[in-house]
Design an enzyme around this catalytic site. Structure first.
Site, PDB file in Angstrom:
ATOM      1  N   LYS A 296       4.134   1.612   6.485  1.00 49.33           N
ATOM      2  CA  LYS A 296       4.149   0.181   6.797  1.00 49.33           C
ATOM      3  C   LYS A 296       5.579  -0.356   7.029  1.00 49.33           C
ATOM      4  O   LYS A 296       6.565   0.308   6.685  1.00 49.33           O
ATOM      5  CB  LYS A 296       3.451  -0.575   5.663  1.00 49.33           C
ATOM      6  CG  LYS A 296       1.957  -0.218   5.536  1.00 49.33           C
ATOM      7  CD  LYS A 296       1.276  -1.036   4.435  1.00 49.33           C
ATOM      8  CE  LYS A 296      -0.208  -0.724   4.338  1.00 49.33           C
ATOM      9  NZ  LYS A 296      -0.896  -1.570   3.320  1.00 49.33           N
TER      10      LYS A 296
ATOM     11  N   TYR B 147      -7.332  -4.520  10.785  1.00 51.03           N
ATOM     12  CA  TYR B 147      -7.754  -4.966   9.448  1.00 51.03           C
ATOM     13  C   TYR B 147      -8.928  -5.958   9.516  1.00 51.03           C
ATOM     14  O   TYR B 147      -9.120  -6.733   8.571  1.00 51.03           O
ATOM     15  CB  TYR B 147      -6.568  -5.583   8.709  1.00 51.03           C
ATOM     16  CG  TYR B 147      -5.666  -4.555   8.035  1.00 51.03           C
ATOM     17  CD1 TYR B 147      -6.150  -3.737   7.012  1.00 51.03           C
ATOM     18  CD2 TYR B 147      -4.331  -4.407   8.394  1.00 51.03           C
ATOM     19  CE1 TYR B 147      -5.331  -2.798   6.381  1.00 51.03           C
ATOM     20  CE2 TYR B 147      -3.505  -3.477   7.768  1.00 51.03           C
ATOM     21  CZ  TYR B 147      -4.021  -2.677   6.760  1.00 51.03           C
ATOM     22  OH  TYR B 147      -3.217  -1.752   6.135  1.00 51.03           O
TER      23      TYR B 147
ATOM     24  N   ARG C 111      -5.155   9.391  -0.477  1.00 48.81           N
ATOM     25  CA  ARG C 111      -5.209   8.206  -1.344  1.00 48.81           C
ATOM     26  C   ARG C 111      -4.663   8.516  -2.740  1.00 48.81           C
ATOM     27  O   ARG C 111      -4.066   7.651  -3.384  1.00 48.81           O
ATOM     28  CB  ARG C 111      -6.617   7.616  -1.357  1.00 48.81           C
ATOM     29  CG  ARG C 111      -6.937   6.996   0.032  1.00 48.81           C
ATOM     30  CD  ARG C 111      -8.288   6.359   0.106  1.00 48.81           C
ATOM     31  NE  ARG C 111      -8.409   5.162  -0.681  1.00 48.81           N
ATOM     32  CZ  ARG C 111      -8.115   3.916  -0.268  1.00 48.81           C
ATOM     33  NH1 ARG C 111      -7.637   3.718   0.955  1.00 48.81           N
ATOM     34  NH2 ARG C 111      -8.290   2.887  -1.053  1.00 48.81           N
TER      35      ARG C 111
ATOM     36  N   THR D 162      -3.543   0.464  -4.828  1.00 52.19           N
ATOM     37  CA  THR D 162      -3.050  -0.598  -3.941  1.00 52.19           C
ATOM     38  C   THR D 162      -1.893  -1.380  -4.561  1.00 52.19           C
ATOM     39  O   THR D 162      -0.878  -1.630  -3.909  1.00 52.19           O
ATOM     40  CB  THR D 162      -4.207  -1.590  -3.628  1.00 52.19           C
ATOM     41  OG1 THR D 162      -5.357  -0.840  -3.235  1.00 52.19           O
ATOM     42  CG2 THR D 162      -3.825  -2.558  -2.526  1.00 52.19           C
TER      43      THR D 162
ATOM     44  N   ARG E 183       3.262   4.726  -3.899  1.00 49.17           N
ATOM     45  CA  ARG E 183       3.327   3.296  -4.204  1.00 49.17           C
ATOM     46  C   ARG E 183       4.030   3.031  -5.538  1.00 49.17           C
ATOM     47  O   ARG E 183       4.805   2.070  -5.653  1.00 49.17           O
ATOM     48  CB  ARG E 183       1.936   2.685  -4.150  1.00 49.17           C
ATOM     49  CG  ARG E 183       1.451   2.488  -2.697  1.00 49.17           C
ATOM     50  CD  ARG E 183      -0.013   2.214  -2.634  1.00 49.17           C
ATOM     51  NE  ARG E 183      -0.453   1.737  -1.317  1.00 49.17           N
ATOM     52  CZ  ARG E 183      -1.725   1.653  -0.967  1.00 49.17           C
ATOM     53  NH1 ARG E 183      -2.676   2.008  -1.811  1.00 49.17           N
ATOM     54  NH2 ARG E 183      -2.049   1.212   0.238  1.00 49.17           N
TER      55      ARG E 183
ATOM     56  N   ASN F  15       3.115  -2.533   0.377  1.00 45.38           N
ATOM     57  CA  ASN F  15       2.920  -1.343  -0.460  1.00 45.38           C
ATOM     58  C   ASN F  15       3.094  -0.022   0.289  1.00 45.38           C
ATOM     59  O   ASN F  15       2.472   0.984  -0.050  1.00 45.38           O
ATOM     60  CB  ASN F  15       1.572  -1.431  -1.173  1.00 45.38           C
ATOM     61  CG  ASN F  15       0.411  -1.561  -0.203  1.00 45.38           C
ATOM     62  OD1 ASN F  15       0.593  -1.495   1.001  1.00 45.38           O
ATOM     63  ND2 ASN F  15      -0.786  -1.735  -0.738  1.00 45.38           N
TER      64      ASN F  15
ATOM     65  N   HIS G 287      -0.690   2.968   4.283  1.00 46.34           N
ATOM     66  CA  HIS G 287      -2.133   2.783   4.428  1.00 46.34           C
ATOM     67  C   HIS G 287      -2.771   4.154   4.545  1.00 46.34           C
ATOM     68  O   HIS G 287      -2.202   5.053   5.168  1.00 46.34           O
ATOM     69  CB  HIS G 287      -2.452   1.983   5.699  1.00 46.34           C
ATOM     70  CG  HIS G 287      -3.894   2.119   6.110  1.00 46.34           C
ATOM     71  ND1 HIS G 287      -4.886   1.341   5.589  1.00 46.34           N
ATOM     72  CD2 HIS G 287      -4.512   3.000   6.946  1.00 46.34           C
ATOM     73  CE1 HIS G 287      -6.053   1.721   6.099  1.00 46.34           C
ATOM     74  NE2 HIS G 287      -5.843   2.722   6.927  1.00 46.34           N
TER      75      HIS G 287
ATOM     76  N   GLU H 131     -10.400   4.635  12.695  1.00 51.11           N
ATOM     77  CA  GLU H 131      -8.976   4.296  12.644  1.00 51.11           C
ATOM     78  C   GLU H 131      -8.130   5.275  13.455  1.00 51.11           C
ATOM     79  O   GLU H 131      -7.154   4.872  14.095  1.00 51.11           O
ATOM     80  CB  GLU H 131      -8.507   4.249  11.192  1.00 51.11           C
ATOM     81  CG  GLU H 131      -9.091   3.051  10.440  1.00 51.11           C
ATOM     82  CD  GLU H 131      -8.686   3.001   8.978  1.00 51.11           C
ATOM     83  OE1 GLU H 131      -9.109   2.055   8.291  1.00 51.11           O
ATOM     84  OE2 GLU H 131      -7.952   3.898   8.511  1.00 51.11           O
TER      85      GLU H 131
HETATM   86  P1  RTP Z   1      -4.836   0.218   2.760  1.00 49.68           P
HETATM   87  O1  RTP Z   1      -6.147  -0.228   3.381  1.00 49.68           O
HETATM   88  O2  RTP Z   1      -3.634  -0.456   3.390  1.00 49.68           O
HETATM   89  O3  RTP Z   1      -4.719   1.708   2.722  1.00 49.68           O
HETATM   90  O4  RTP Z   1      -4.806  -0.211   1.234  1.00 49.68           O
HETATM   91  P2  RTP Z   1      -5.946  -0.161   0.159  1.00 49.68           P
HETATM   92  O5  RTP Z   1      -7.185   0.478   0.751  1.00 49.68           O
HETATM   93  O6  RTP Z   1      -5.369   0.414  -1.059  1.00 49.68           O
HETATM   94  O7  RTP Z   1      -6.207  -1.708  -0.078  1.00 49.68           O
HETATM   95  P3  RTP Z   1      -7.214  -2.709   0.666  1.00 49.68           P
HETATM   96  O8  RTP Z   1      -8.049  -3.368  -0.379  1.00 49.68           O
HETATM   97  O9  RTP Z   1      -7.903  -2.033   1.808  1.00 49.68           O
HETATM   98  O10 RTP Z   1      -6.208  -3.820   1.220  1.00 49.68           O
HETATM   99  C1  RTP Z   1      -5.541  -3.621   2.445  1.00 49.68           C
HETATM  100  C2  RTP Z   1      -4.108  -4.064   2.303  1.00 49.68           C
HETATM  101  O11 RTP Z   1      -4.060  -5.479   2.160  1.00 49.68           O
HETATM  102  C3  RTP Z   1      -2.938  -5.827   1.362  1.00 49.68           C
HETATM  103  N1  RTP Z   1      -3.396  -6.553   0.179  1.00 49.68           N
HETATM  104  N2  RTP Z   1      -2.780  -7.621  -0.256  1.00 49.68           N
HETATM  105  N3  RTP Z   1      -2.034  -9.913  -1.739  1.00 49.68           N
HETATM  106  C4  RTP Z   1      -3.082  -9.196  -2.121  1.00 49.68           C
HETATM  107  O12 RTP Z   1      -3.734  -9.473  -3.117  1.00 49.68           O
HETATM  108  C5  RTP Z   1      -3.440  -8.024  -1.347  1.00 49.68           C
HETATM  109  N4  RTP Z   1      -4.461  -7.206  -1.575  1.00 49.68           N
HETATM  110  C6  RTP Z   1      -4.426  -6.284  -0.607  1.00 49.68           C
HETATM  111  C7  RTP Z   1      -2.237  -4.549   0.968  1.00 49.68           C
HETATM  112  O13 RTP Z   1      -1.211  -4.274   1.918  1.00 49.68           O
HETATM  113  C8  RTP Z   1      -3.362  -3.532   1.074  1.00 49.68           C
HETATM  114  O14 RTP Z   1      -2.857  -2.243   1.216  1.00 49.68           O
HETATM  115 MG    MG Z   2      -8.071  -0.090   2.591  1.00 48.15          MG
END
Ligand code: RTP
Ligand code: MG
Length: 140
Positions: A11, A51, A87, A93, A104, A114, A117, A128
C-alpha cells in the site's frame, strides 16, 4: 494441498517509506513466489472499484483516499495454501493486534495505513487478480 494464487498489494504508506523490498523479502521468506508484479498509481475510481465490498463501511472514503494517495505495488503470489499463508505473514488488520513477526506488527502504523492487502478467499483472489493482471502478465 495444491498450488494457489493470491493478490497482494503493497500500500501507499509502504511505498512512501521505501519498505517495499523489506515486505517482499518477508513474503518470499514465508514461502510465496512473486509470479507477477507492477508498480502503479490507483485512480480514485480504481480504488473504489477494488474495495466496492466495503462501500457501506464508515471508513470507505478514507480507504479510497489513502489507496489512491501514492504508488502501490500489486503482485500475484503463488504457493501452497497461498491465500491463508499470505494473511498469516501479513498479520491482523489492526497492527496493534497483529502477531509479532508479521508485516503489519513490524511495519504498519495504523489500522487504516497497514502496509499490505491480501485476498481473503479463493473467489476474491480470482476476481482481484483479474482486476489488475491479464493472463500473459502472470509467469509462474
Ligand atoms: P485488506 O482487505 O486490505 O487485505 O485488509 P483486511 O482484509 O485485513 O481488512 P478489511 O476488513 O478487508 O479492510 C480493508 C482495509 O480497510 C482499512 N480499514 N480501515 N479505519 C478502520 O477502522 C479500518 N478498518 C479497515 C484497512 O486498510 C484494511 O486493510
Ligand atoms: Mg480484506
Amino acid at each position: 494441498m495444491a498450488l494457489e494464487r493470491t493478490l497482494s498489494i503493497i500500500k501507499p504508506d509502504a511505498t512512501r517509506r521505501s519498505i517495499t523490498g523489506k515486505i517482499i523479502a518477508r513474503l518470499e521468506e514465508g514461502g510465496l513466489r512473486v509470479v507477477a508484479q507492477k508498480r502503479i498509481r490507483l485512480t480514485r475510481e480504481q480504488a473504489e472499484g477494488f474495495y466496492a465490498v466495503h462501500r457501506e463501511r464508515p471508513f470507505f472514503g478514507e480507504l479510497v483516499e489513502f489507496m489512491s494517495s501514492g504508488p502501490v505495488v500489486v503482485q500475484v503470489l503463488e504457493g501452497e495454501n497461498a491465500i491463508a499463508r499470505n494473511r498469516e505473514i501479513m498479520g491482523a488488520t489492526n497492527p496493534k493486534e497483529a502477531a509479532p513477526g508479521t508485516i503489519r506488527a513490524d511495519f504498519a502504523e495504523s489500522i487504516g495505513e497497514n502496509c499490505v492487502h491480501g485476498s481473503d478467499g479463493p473467489e476474491t483472489a480470482k476476481e482481484e487478480i483479474a482486476y489488475f493482471f491479464s493472463a500473459c502478465e502472470i509467469v509462474g
